[in-house]
Design a protein around this motif. Sequence first.
Motif, PDB file in Angstrom:
ATOM      1  N   HIS A   1      13.118 -25.990  -6.416  1.00  0.00           N
ATOM      2  CA  HIS A   1      12.961 -24.556  -7.226  1.00  0.00           C
ATOM      3  C   HIS A   1      11.447 -24.065  -6.766  1.00  0.00           C
ATOM      4  CE1 HIS A   1      12.788 -21.720 -10.670  1.00  0.00           C
ATOM      5  NE2 HIS A   1      11.646 -21.980 -10.856  1.00  0.00           N
ATOM      6  N   LEU A   2      11.194 -22.837  -6.811  1.00  0.00           N
ATOM      7  CA  LEU A   2       9.989 -22.360  -6.351  1.00  0.00           C
ATOM      8  C   LEU A   2       9.379 -21.453  -7.446  1.00  0.00           C
ATOM      9  CD1 LEU A   2       8.876 -21.103  -2.886  1.00  0.00           C
ATOM     10  CD2 LEU A   2       8.774 -19.520  -4.856  1.00  0.00           C
ATOM     11  N   ASP A   3       8.187 -21.558  -7.527  1.00  0.00           N
ATOM     12  CA  ASP A   3       7.443 -20.708  -8.458  1.00  0.00           C
ATOM     13  C   ASP A   3       6.255 -20.038  -7.783  1.00  0.00           C
ATOM     14  OD1 ASP A   3       8.972 -20.560 -11.247  1.00  0.00           O
ATOM     15  OD2 ASP A   3       8.410 -22.723 -11.313  1.00  0.00           O
ATOM     16  N   LEU A   4       5.986 -18.711  -7.811  1.00  0.00           N
ATOM     17  CA  LEU A   4       4.922 -18.091  -7.064  1.00  0.00           C
ATOM     18  C   LEU A   4       4.161 -17.236  -8.163  1.00  0.00           C
ATOM     19  CD1 LEU A   4       4.800 -16.726  -3.672  1.00  0.00           C
ATOM     20  CD2 LEU A   4       4.457 -15.218  -5.690  1.00  0.00           C
ATOM     21  N   VAL A   5       2.757 -17.350  -8.186  1.00  0.00           N
ATOM     22  CA  VAL A   5       2.111 -16.370  -8.896  1.00  0.00           C
ATOM     23  C   VAL A   5       0.763 -15.708  -7.913  1.00  0.00           C
ATOM     24  CG1 VAL A   5       0.446 -15.772 -10.855  1.00  0.00           C
ATOM     25  CG2 VAL A   5       2.472 -17.233 -11.094  1.00  0.00           C
ATOM     26  N   SER A   6       0.747 -14.534  -7.762  1.00  0.00           N
ATOM     27  CA  SER A   6      -0.395 -13.980  -7.045  1.00  0.00           C
ATOM     28  C   SER A   6      -0.839 -12.645  -7.583  1.00  0.00           C
ATOM     29  CB  SER A   6       0.293 -13.895  -5.706  1.00  0.00           C
ATOM     30  OG  SER A   6      -0.698 -13.345  -4.526  1.00  0.00           O
ATOM     31  N   GLN A   7      -2.013 -12.368  -7.028  1.00  0.00           N
ATOM     32  CA  GLN A   7      -2.432 -10.874  -7.252  1.00  0.00           C
ATOM     33  C   GLN A   7      -1.270 -10.026  -6.623  1.00  0.00           C
ATOM     34  OE1 GLN A   7      -6.576 -10.238  -6.437  1.00  0.00           O
ATOM     35  NE2 GLN A   7      -7.070 -10.454  -8.355  1.00  0.00           N
ATOM     36  N   ASP A   8      -0.725  -8.822  -7.283  1.00  0.00           N
ATOM     37  CA  ASP A   8       0.262  -8.165  -6.622  1.00  0.00           C
ATOM     38  C   ASP A   8      -0.246  -7.260  -5.620  1.00  0.00           C
ATOM     39  OD1 ASP A   8       2.669  -7.011  -6.501  1.00  0.00           O
ATOM     40  OD2 ASP A   8       2.064  -5.151  -7.347  1.00  0.00           O
ATOM     41  N   HIS A   9       0.266  -7.277  -4.232  1.00  0.00           N
ATOM     42  CA  HIS A   9       0.207  -6.598  -3.236  1.00  0.00           C
ATOM     43  C   HIS A   9       1.456  -6.426  -2.314  1.00  0.00           C
ATOM     44  CE1 HIS A   9      -0.327 -10.131  -0.511  1.00  0.00           C
ATOM     45  NE2 HIS A   9      -1.160 -10.526  -1.964  1.00  0.00           N
ATOM     46  N   PRO A  10       1.353  -5.402  -1.563  1.00  0.00           N
ATOM     47  CA  PRO A  10       2.503  -5.372  -0.567  1.00  0.00           C
ATOM     48  C   PRO A  10       2.670  -6.529   0.451  1.00  0.00           C
ATOM     49  CG  PRO A  10       1.451  -3.317  -0.809  1.00  0.00           C
ATOM     50  CD  PRO A  10       0.548  -4.569  -1.612  1.00  0.00           C
TER      51      PRO A  10
ATOM     52  N   ILE B   1       4.248  -9.715   0.016  1.00  0.00           N
ATOM     53  CA  ILE B   1       4.151 -10.989  -0.717  1.00  0.00           C
ATOM     54  C   ILE B   1       5.588 -11.583  -0.519  1.00  0.00           C
ATOM     55  CG2 ILE B   1       4.075 -12.570  -2.677  1.00  0.00           C
ATOM     56  CD1 ILE B   1       2.049 -10.488  -3.739  1.00  0.00           C
ATOM     57  N   LEU B   2       6.768 -11.064  -1.034  1.00  0.00           N
ATOM     58  CA  LEU B   2       7.834 -11.515  -0.978  1.00  0.00           C
ATOM     59  C   LEU B   2       8.403 -11.347   0.477  1.00  0.00           C
ATOM     60  CD1 LEU B   2      10.358 -12.668  -2.493  1.00  0.00           C
ATOM     61  CD2 LEU B   2      11.140 -10.207  -2.732  1.00  0.00           C
ATOM     62  N   ARG B   3       8.142 -10.475   1.507  1.00  0.00           N
ATOM     63  CA  ARG B   3       8.402 -10.498   2.540  1.00  0.00           C
ATOM     64  C   ARG B   3       8.067 -11.734   3.515  1.00  0.00           C
ATOM     65  NH1 ARG B   3       4.828  -6.906   5.625  1.00  0.00           N
ATOM     66  NH2 ARG B   3       3.425  -8.539   5.284  1.00  0.00           N
TER      67      ARG B   3
ATOM     68  N   VAL C   1       8.989 -17.548   5.608  1.00  0.00           N
ATOM     69  CA  VAL C   1       8.944 -18.966   5.475  1.00  0.00           C
ATOM     70  C   VAL C   1      10.394 -19.491   5.436  1.00  0.00           C
ATOM     71  CG1 VAL C   1       7.890 -21.004   4.740  1.00  0.00           C
ATOM     72  CG2 VAL C   1       6.501 -18.932   5.175  1.00  0.00           C
ATOM     73  N   LEU C   2      10.990 -19.312   4.187  1.00  0.00           N
ATOM     74  CA  LEU C   2      12.135 -19.664   3.820  1.00  0.00           C
ATOM     75  C   LEU C   2      13.241 -19.565   4.754  1.00  0.00           C
ATOM     76  CD1 LEU C   2      12.117 -18.757  -0.006  1.00  0.00           C
ATOM     77  CD2 LEU C   2      11.526 -20.802   0.965  1.00  0.00           C
ATOM     78  N   SER C   3      13.225 -18.559   5.650  1.00  0.00           N
ATOM     79  CA  SER C   3      14.089 -18.050   6.657  1.00  0.00           C
ATOM     80  C   SER C   3      14.037 -18.931   7.860  1.00  0.00           C
ATOM     81  CB  SER C   3      14.206 -16.561   6.848  1.00  0.00           C
ATOM     82  OG  SER C   3      15.177 -16.350   7.831  1.00  0.00           O
ATOM     83  N   ASP C   4      12.776 -19.199   8.050  1.00  0.00           N
ATOM     84  CA  ASP C   4      12.281 -19.755   9.425  1.00  0.00           C
ATOM     85  C   ASP C   4      12.772 -21.232   9.126  1.00  0.00           C
ATOM     86  OD1 ASP C   4      11.400 -17.552  10.601  1.00  0.00           O
ATOM     87  OD2 ASP C   4       9.207 -18.165  10.314  1.00  0.00           O
ATOM     88  N   LYS C   5      12.811 -21.874   8.097  1.00  0.00           N
ATOM     89  CA  LYS C   5      13.472 -22.923   7.502  1.00  0.00           C
ATOM     90  C   LYS C   5      14.577 -23.380   7.420  1.00  0.00           C
ATOM     91  CE  LYS C   5       8.898 -25.089   8.076  1.00  0.00           C
ATOM     92  NZ  LYS C   5       8.667 -26.304   9.076  1.00  0.00           N
TER      93      LYS C   5
ATOM     94  N   THR D   1       1.155 -20.464   3.740  1.00  0.00           N
ATOM     95  CA  THR D   1       1.414 -19.030   3.703  1.00  0.00           C
ATOM     96  C   THR D   1       0.647 -18.596   2.134  1.00  0.00           C
ATOM     97  OG1 THR D   1       3.220 -19.004   4.895  1.00  0.00           O
ATOM     98  CG2 THR D   1       2.899 -17.069   3.241  1.00  0.00           C
ATOM     99  N   ALA D   2       0.743 -19.600   1.365  1.00  0.00           N
ATOM    100  CA  ALA D   2       0.046 -19.133  -0.035  1.00  0.00           C
ATOM    101  C   ALA D   2      -1.494 -19.144   0.100  1.00  0.00           C
ATOM    102  CB  ALA D   2       0.300 -20.439  -1.026  1.00  0.00           C
ATOM    103  N   GLY D   3      -1.978 -19.756   0.887  1.00  0.00           N
ATOM    104  CA  GLY D   3      -3.510 -19.642   1.043  1.00  0.00           C
ATOM    105  C   GLY D   3      -3.919 -18.231   1.978  1.00  0.00           C
ATOM    106  N   ASP D   4      -2.950 -17.826   2.952  1.00  0.00           N
ATOM    107  CA  ASP D   4      -3.022 -16.339   3.249  1.00  0.00           C
ATOM    108  C   ASP D   4      -2.863 -15.381   2.498  1.00  0.00           C
ATOM    109  OD1 ASP D   4      -3.443 -17.526   5.600  1.00  0.00           O
ATOM    110  OD2 ASP D   4      -1.471 -17.212   6.582  1.00  0.00           O
ATOM    111  N   LEU D   5      -2.050 -15.594   1.292  1.00  0.00           N
ATOM    112  CA  LEU D   5      -1.532 -14.725   0.266  1.00  0.00           C
ATOM    113  C   LEU D   5      -2.555 -14.879  -0.986  1.00  0.00           C
ATOM    114  CD1 LEU D   5       2.082 -14.890   0.400  1.00  0.00           C
ATOM    115  CD2 LEU D   5       0.867 -13.019   1.199  1.00  0.00           C
ATOM    116  N   MET D   6      -3.383 -15.852  -1.160  1.00  0.00           N
ATOM    117  CA  MET D   6      -4.146 -15.969  -2.243  1.00  0.00           C
ATOM    118  C   MET D   6      -3.210 -16.237  -3.148  1.00  0.00           C
ATOM    119  SD  MET D   6      -7.772 -14.208  -1.419  1.00  0.00           S
ATOM    120  CE  MET D   6      -7.192 -12.788  -2.256  1.00  0.00           C
TER     121      MET D   6
END
Length: 172
Positions: free
Chosen positions: A92-101, A103-105, A110-114, A160-165
């Motif tokens: 299960h994955l939970d994610l929270v980030s400041q919104d910006h174009p 994020i989901l991509r 990452v999920l697809s690559d794995k 990736t989370a680090g890049d996205l903050m």
Amino acid sequence: MQTHLVFTVIAKDRPGLVERMAEVIAGLGGNWIESSMARLGGEFAGIVRVAIAGDSATELVSQLKALSDDGIDITLRSDKAGDDAPAGASAHLDLVSQDHPGILRDISSVLSDKGVSIENLETEVVSGSMQGEALFKASADLRLPAGLDPTDLSDALQETAGDLMADINLVD
């Protein structure tokens, strides 16, 4: 012999939509097996799986499609049983980030690559409690391929989370 049908539905949201579909399905002796539905932007959308006697399947499809006269658009997606048990571990994955174009991509990349499959995904943008800025939240149930160590996936997601903050939590 039972046939399983999977179909999508979309309509302008209003009371009675689920009842209309359930009425058609039950009226032909069908069984509503599972569904996922939501109201999004004034529209009602979902996906439904039903079981029905094979000799009634064609009539069910016809009656469901006739609901388009009531503004309920239904598209048959599958007529396969689809009861195969999924292979691989779940997480299960939970994610929270400041919104910006993007994020989901970036996360889905990452999920697809794995080789990870998303079994359920819910996202929303909400107002942050402190500053009021928009926050993007995602919650996903995942199916990992055989041989993928959850720690490897977590490491890739954290990079990736680090890049996205973003704050990402993966629980296996």
